[in-house]
Design a protein around this motif. Sequence first.
Motif, PDB file in Angstrom:
ATOM      1  N   VAL A  81      29.510  39.004  -2.231  1.00 46.25           N
ATOM      2  CA  VAL A  81      29.090  38.274  -3.141  1.00 46.25           C
ATOM      3  C   VAL A  81      29.464  37.753  -4.068  1.00 46.25           C
ATOM      4  O   VAL A  81      29.817  35.920  -4.030  1.00 46.25           O
ATOM      5  N   LEU A 117      22.157  38.607  -3.228  1.00 49.14           N
ATOM      6  CA  LEU A 117      22.402  37.635  -3.631  1.00 49.14           C
ATOM      7  C   LEU A 117      22.061  35.703  -3.971  1.00 49.14           C
ATOM      8  O   LEU A 117      22.155  35.443  -4.594  1.00 49.14           O
ATOM      9  N   ALA A 167      24.627  35.195   4.044  1.00 54.90           N
ATOM     10  CA  ALA A 167      24.634  33.979   2.702  1.00 54.90           C
ATOM     11  C   ALA A 167      24.606  32.706   3.186  1.00 54.90           C
ATOM     12  O   ALA A 167      25.642  32.199   4.386  1.00 54.90           O
TER      13      ALA A 167
END
Length: 219
Positions: A81, A117, A167
Amino acid sequence: MEVSAPSNVSLREFGCEQSLLSRPDGSASFVQGDTSVMAGVYGPAEVKVSKEIYDRATLEVLVQPKVGLPSVRERSQEQCVRETCEEALLLTLHPRSSLTLVLQVLHDDGSLLSCCLNAACMALMDAGLPMSCLFCGVTCAISAYGQIITDPTSAQEKESRALMTFAIDSKERKVMMSSTKGSFSVHELQQCVAVSQRASERIFQFYRDSVRRRYSKSL
């Protein structure tokens, strides 16, 4: 083994609410199916001299499990993260300051990292921090039969032979961060990236709808 990528990306139901907490500068809860995470952002604030960086802000990410103390798993999630947020945030606008992102796991039924996320991005938006782009998390599992499952549950994760979380950025749909576990080929990895990029379209649309609903109520 041949991998079969789904033509229609299947995701569980989403839910999000911003500004739930009064003390943080920004907060959000994000729900994916039965997986839910609460995020709080504090800062920019003063930073300890030992952690000070002269040309940008220092970002600290803390992942708190539902019960017990953080373990190696939470430390790994924190790193994923943090790397994603550092890529998206314009940290150079706040030199010699501190940003803290706290993620509290409320319930884990699979795809926890991607939910973290998504909660982090919504909390950063709520805090009004300058960002070069938004981001979202997508988790893919490859079953023993070679089927790609997006947004898997805990049971599906346990039965899979590979698990990947990506991500994805909102501007060019590029991969900002990846976390993988298990055995898979390069072709399978490419298939999962393509599926995740397609799934990100739906998540970013949910972001837009969620923010639009919030501000239409406040006007």
